[in-house]
Design a protein around this motif. Structure first.
Motif, PDB file in Angstrom:
ATOM      1  N   LEU A 103       0.541  -1.299   0.041  1.00 58.47           N
ATOM      2  CA  LEU A 103       0.014   0.009   0.252  1.00 58.47           C
ATOM      3  C   LEU A 103       0.926   1.076  -0.055  1.00 58.47           C
ATOM      4  CD1 LEU A 103      -2.481  -1.199   2.881  1.00 58.47           C
ATOM      5  CD2 LEU A 103      -3.098  -0.989   0.262  1.00 58.47           C
ATOM      6  N   HIS A 161      -1.466   4.461   4.202  1.00 53.04           N
ATOM      7  CA  HIS A 161      -2.732   3.979   3.658  1.00 53.04           C
ATOM      8  C   HIS A 161      -3.043   2.855   4.532  1.00 53.04           C
ATOM      9  CE1 HIS A 161      -2.549   6.353   0.280  1.00 53.04           C
ATOM     10  NE2 HIS A 161      -1.217   6.347   0.220  1.00 53.04           N
ATOM     11  N   GLU A 174      -7.074  -3.850  -2.721  1.00 54.09           N
ATOM     12  CA  GLU A 174      -6.829  -2.360  -2.595  1.00 54.09           C
ATOM     13  C   GLU A 174      -6.440  -1.660  -3.961  1.00 54.09           C
ATOM     14  OE1 GLU A 174      -7.911  -0.568   0.141  1.00 54.09           O
ATOM     15  OE2 GLU A 174      -8.720  -2.293   0.872  1.00 54.09           O
ATOM     16  N   LYS A 175      -6.984  -0.883  -4.453  1.00 50.34           N
ATOM     17  CA  LYS A 175      -6.500  -0.372  -5.624  1.00 50.34           C
ATOM     18  C   LYS A 175      -5.213   0.640  -5.231  1.00 50.34           C
ATOM     19  CE  LYS A 175     -10.395   0.562  -8.725  1.00 50.34           C
ATOM     20  NZ  LYS A 175     -11.621   1.220  -8.826  1.00 50.34           N
ATOM     21  N   GLN A 176      -4.922   1.035  -4.099  1.00 54.07           N
ATOM     22  CA  GLN A 176      -3.939   1.638  -3.723  1.00 54.07           C
ATOM     23  C   GLN A 176      -2.524   0.628  -3.668  1.00 54.07           C
ATOM     24  OE1 GLN A 176      -3.227   4.629  -2.994  1.00 54.07           O
ATOM     25  NE2 GLN A 176      -1.032   4.193  -2.312  1.00 54.07           N
ATOM     26  N   THR A 177      -2.786  -0.532  -3.735  1.00 50.42           N
ATOM     27  CA  THR A 177      -1.651  -1.283  -4.048  1.00 50.42           C
ATOM     28  C   THR A 177      -1.296  -1.301  -5.298  1.00 50.42           C
ATOM     29  OG1 THR A 177      -2.306  -3.036  -2.179  1.00 50.42           O
ATOM     30  CG2 THR A 177      -0.715  -3.788  -4.075  1.00 50.42           C
ATOM     31  N   LYS A 225      -1.541   1.338  -7.349  1.00 39.98           N
ATOM     32  CA  LYS A 225      -1.104   2.720  -7.174  1.00 39.98           C
ATOM     33  C   LYS A 225       0.288   2.808  -6.752  1.00 39.98           C
ATOM     34  CE  LYS A 225      -1.673   7.197  -7.378  1.00 39.98           C
ATOM     35  NZ  LYS A 225      -2.433   8.478  -6.746  1.00 39.98           N
ATOM     36  N   HIS A 226       0.730   2.121  -5.656  1.00 39.84           N
ATOM     37  CA  HIS A 226       1.915   2.187  -5.054  1.00 39.84           C
ATOM     38  C   HIS A 226       3.030   1.469  -5.899  1.00 39.84           C
ATOM     39  CE1 HIS A 226       4.922   2.490  -1.957  1.00 39.84           C
ATOM     40  NE2 HIS A 226       5.061   1.040  -1.851  1.00 39.84           N
ATOM     41  N   ASP A 283      -2.113   7.658 -12.648  1.00 40.34           N
ATOM     42  CA  ASP A 283      -3.167   7.077 -12.178  1.00 40.34           C
ATOM     43  C   ASP A 283      -3.794   6.291 -13.283  1.00 40.34           C
ATOM     44  OD1 ASP A 283      -3.766   8.093  -9.670  1.00 40.34           O
ATOM     45  OD2 ASP A 283      -4.502  10.097 -10.459  1.00 40.34           O
TER      46      ASP A 283
END
Lengths: 397, 480
Positions: free
Chosen positions: B193, B197, B254-257, B259-260, B280
């Motif tokens: 993440l 987050h 998690e979309k954040q993963t 993204k990271h 993005d």
């Protein structure tokens, strides 16, 4: 621009190097050189984890003698400091400094959640981070960033080594590493490098940064070499590496160089086996070099401008191991040597050997408190900005 | 400056690989970047062969551990012998890791699977692991090279179950009622993440889910059910009797993963300065592809913006990129393998010895006056018999026995003719520019007049050789 190359090569001095630098690489304003009276910090890093309990020996502590049946140093062999504490027998000069009031000692210096890996713990000490935090600049490097803002050569910090340690790396500036100013000068004073700089056109940001670092390195090497020429240091330094390095430092201190911090290391103190001989050998080197250096500073009336501080990445386990050595531990002691100490001798109590965590000492002083004290009270810097947090200051300087 | 076809291709080769090599650099004027990208994919399509270090590891290490335990239990070994055995094993492990380092470096230089090895180097820094156990390191490297271009979820799961990571992040000590949070914390902060987050509660609960994950004496993953916490855990608002696999799946949802990971790859492959809109766009497509790494890479390398001038020539080569890239362009053999380790050490990047779990910071962190001035001298060291009069710091964790640089650091059997061939059809007066076009990814070009004083102009070959070495001894050559 036509340059007469012959003249250029012949005058490979600081002045010509500066002349060759394109305008944007030059300093906005040159800071004045530091006058005598300039306070300097000398740091001696004991690599490998020095055994603090056999450095300052708790001579009346039964636990110490019980836990170290073969390694404990007998009270009669130690150099008496107080009723309860003696110094390692090899540290004769430190004992003399103590008697004069020029030695202070801090016990159980460390940090929360200590790490027992050499590399990681050294990282924590050098960056000045918490143990769960990863910082890629050093505490002295950040001091340099603040100090050298707009200056033309980052010579405020010199490490006596071929490689620069993390402690000296800042965001915008890094200290200079050298064991031999002449060799550093010779290897950087290449006319080709100067021609490269002269021909370089201001371009992309990263390339500019590299050219600026290169210009700084050449300038610094030249400046340090220049200042090291004065050779005002005394003659009685031992021929050990530490002795030679301290002599180089003394020469620089006695010039009007703008250097504020000198960094050295000694080791390896990683004494898992046969500790006694190894630690003694290193302490003898330390002792003889420190004696020569402090004698010299005293003779030159500069001892009150010098603060010498020792540290190690960790101390060692209270109990000895079966190989007449000790394993990695936690909190440790530090020496503070200066002709300008406001507090002398022991600054805090000896470690409590009855109150351990998994056989290791509990820290009572965060090392960042020591950094804050030195930055604010000795170097006149903004400690909170450099360390990133406020730490209570000690009173020894 | 318009971006030439050669510059675009070299840009792709420096970012997706380790730079052009003497033998094929000539073709870069004509091939289309899209075709070159296809070629990079094709040459990395097959599964990697495992890099095995010389020693018989199972016998040397794991069985060694078994013996020790058995002997210790039987009380047959006194403390001193045990300590000596351990030290010997540790030394053996260090020697093996050194060999693994050299083997992998050779792959980076000579393997046609350039894309795979480059991405493996990225993952080696991302899943940063510093343990002195050659068997564990060897297995972790194989996991990384196997999945480097595959599915990120598979890679994450395999790394999380590797004894190397379990040992490094103390999951072996993570047991019910006495959880150790180290792995769970770095998993969220660094591997998936990113900082900020997750909550401390998420870490505590996740650590409980990983209780019991460990390795056995054969150096294999083992789910030790008796250490596993069977109570319910609540992670990101979901409650259940989760195990380690469940947590990894939750994190992958998690979309954040995505993204990271995309941000880190963008910084490594494109530009250290993030472009949020591009990240993005890339990361949402990466997420939708269910973490297909090849798909993400294709999105990056096939985009027009990747070849924009602002993304070219602004990346400071890591020490490994520098050393490997130099040796791809100038074919040679190192006379002494220790020299390869010494250079890594002096420049601040030793494979298998990352500074900490966060990996090498990269960028300007590679540069200080000592490392920069050494970088400028390396081409001369490697191609001549000049002795390197620089000592590496001693390191009590690593101590590879090479603080003494008394050996030669030079290369032998340098294949200069292969390099000369590159410029066979270039008129003499255009040579400086042609050489700079191959070596420098930056916009500026050297003054032939200035260089004249520093190169050997006797024969055409002398001129090419000395010009190459001079243009490598520059700040520009540190960039790609």
């Amino acid at each position: 621009m036509l340059i007469n190359r012959k003249t250029f090569i012949q005058t490979g001095t600081l002045a010509s190097a500066s002349v060759m630098l394109p305008g944007f690489l030059q300093a906005l304003s040159r800071k004045p050189s530091v006058p005598p009276g300039n306070k300097v910090l000398v740091i001696v890093q004991f690599n490998g984890g020095n055994d603090g309990l056999n450095t300052i020996i708790p001579v009346t502590n039964d636990i110490y003698y019980r836990e170290r049946p073969r390694l404990a140093i007998d009270k009669t062999k130690t150099l008496t400091l107080t009723d309860d504490a003696g110094l390692h027998p090899a540290l004769v000069a430190c004992k003399a400094l103590y008697d004069e009031g020029n030695l202070a000692m801090l016990n159980t210096v460390g940090y929360p959640n200590p790490d027992r890996s050499h590399f990681r713990s050294m990282d924590i000490w050098q960056s000045g981070s918490q143990s769960n935090e990863y910082i890629y600049t050093g505490w002295l490097g950040r001091y340099l960033d603040a100090q050298c803002s707009g200056c033309d050569k980052p010579t405020q910090i010199i490490e006596m080594d071929d490689m620069l340690s993390l402690a000296m790396k800042g965001k915008n500036y890094s200290g200079i590493a050298t064991t031999d100013p002449k060799r550093l000068y010779n290897s950087s004073n290449d006319p080709y490098y100067k021609q490269l700089i002269a021909g370089y056109q201001h371009g992309e940001e990263t390339a500019d940064y590299l050219y600026k670092t290169m210009g700084d390195a050449i300038n610094s090497a030249s400046y340090i070499h220049d200042k090291s020429q004065l050779q005002a240091a005394g003659k009685n330094y031992p021929a050990t590496e530490l002795g030679k390095n301290l002599k180089t430092i003394a020469n620089l201190i006695l010039s009007d160089i703008n250097t504020k911090v000198y960094y050295l290391s000694l080791g390896s103190f990683d004494t898992h086996i046969n500790q006694e001989a190894q630690q003694k050998r290193l302490f003898m080197q330390f002792n003889d070099a420190i004696k020569a250096f402090t004698d010299d500073m005293k003779a030159q009336h500069r001892f009150e401008d010098v603060l010498l501080m020792t540290f190690s990445e960790f101390g060692r386990r209270v109990g000895q191991n079966a190989s007449n050595g000790t394993d990695h531990g936690t909190a440790n002691n530090m020496f503070l040597i200066s002709g300008a100490l406001k507090q002398k001798g022991f600054l805090n109590p000896l470690p409590d050997l009855a109150d351990l965590i998994d056989g290791d000492l509990k820290y009572t002083v965060d090392f960042k408190s020591v950094y804050a004290t030195v930055l604010a009270n000795w170097l006149g810097a903004d400690d909170q900005k450099i360390i990133g947090k406020s730490y209570s200051k000690l009173k020894f300087i | 400056m318009p971006v030439s076809n050669r510059l675009k291709n070299q840009h792709l080769l420096w970012r997706a690989a380790f730079g052009p090599m003497a033998e094929n650099a000539a073709a870069l004027d004509t091939i289309k970047p899209a075709d070159l990208w296809q070629l990079l994919l094709e040459t990395s399509a097959s599964k990697p062969e495992k890099l095995e270090v010389a020693d018989n590891l199972i016998a040397g290490l794991s069985n060694g551990v078994k013996d020790l335990v058995a002997l210790d239990k039987a009380g047959k070994m006194d403390e001193e012998t045990k300590k000596e055995r351990q030290q010997k094993m540790r030394q053996q492990s260090k020697d093996d890791i050194r060999n693994l380092n050299i083997l992998w470096l050779d792959e980076m230089i000579n393997s046609e699977a350039q894309l795979r090895e480059k991405l493996s180097l990225f993952w080696h820094g991302h899943f940063s692991c510093r343990v002195i156990n050659s068997y564990f390191q060897q297995e972790l490297l194989h996991i990384i090279r196997t999945h480097a271009l595959g599915n990120f979820g598979d890679l994450l799961k395999a790394v999380s179950k590797s004894p190397a990571m379990i040992q490094f992040l103390n999951n072996q000590q993570n047991k019910k009622k006495k959880p150790n949070e180290n792995f769970a914390r770095e998993l969220m902060e660094l591997f998936t993440l990113g900082r900020g987050h997750y909550s401390e509660t998420d870490i505590k609960e996740a650590a409980r889910a990983f209780t019991g994950w460990g390795f056995n004496l054969d150096g294999k993953f083992e789910n030790r059910a008796y250490f596993h916490d069977e109570e319910a855990k609540t992670i990101f608002g979901q409650t259940g009797n989760f195990n380690g696999d469940d947590v990894l799946n939750i994190l992958l949802k998690e979309k954040q993963t995505a993204k990271h990971i995309t941000s880190k790859l963008y910084s490594f492959l494109v530009n250290e300065k993030p472009d949020e809109s591009k990240i993005d766009w890339l990361s949402s497509r990466f997420f939708k592809s269910n973490y297909d790494i090849k798909y993400l890479l294709t999105d990056i390398f096939m985009s027009d913006w990747f070849y924009e001038p602002k993304n070219i020539g602004n990346h400071i080569k890591s020490p490994i990129e520098l050393l490997v890239g130099l040796r791809r362009l100038i074919p040679l053999k190192m006379e002494n393998d220790n020299a390869q380790l010494l250079f890594q050490k002096l420049l601040g990047q030793i494979l298998f010895y990352p500074p900490n779990v966060a990996g090498w910071p990269g960028g300007r962190n590679w540069i200080d006056s000592s490392t920069l001035m050494l970088r400028l001298r390396i081409p001369a060291f490697i191609t001549s018999s000049e002795k390197l009069n620089i000592r590496a710091k001693s390191d009590d964790d690593v101590n590879m026995g090479q603080t003494d640089a008394a050996y030669r650091t030079g290369g032998v059997g340098i294949d200069w003719p292969a390099v000369y061939k590159l410029f066979a059809s270039t008129p003499r007066e255009d040579l400086v520019k042609a050489i700079a076009d191959v070596l420098w990814q930056t916009g500026n070009r050297p003054e032939a007049k200035m260089l004249a004083a520093f190169v050997n102009e006797q024969s055409r070959e002398d001129f090419i050789r000395t010009t190459i070495l001079r243009l490598m001894a520059t700040p520009e050559y540190q960039l790609c």
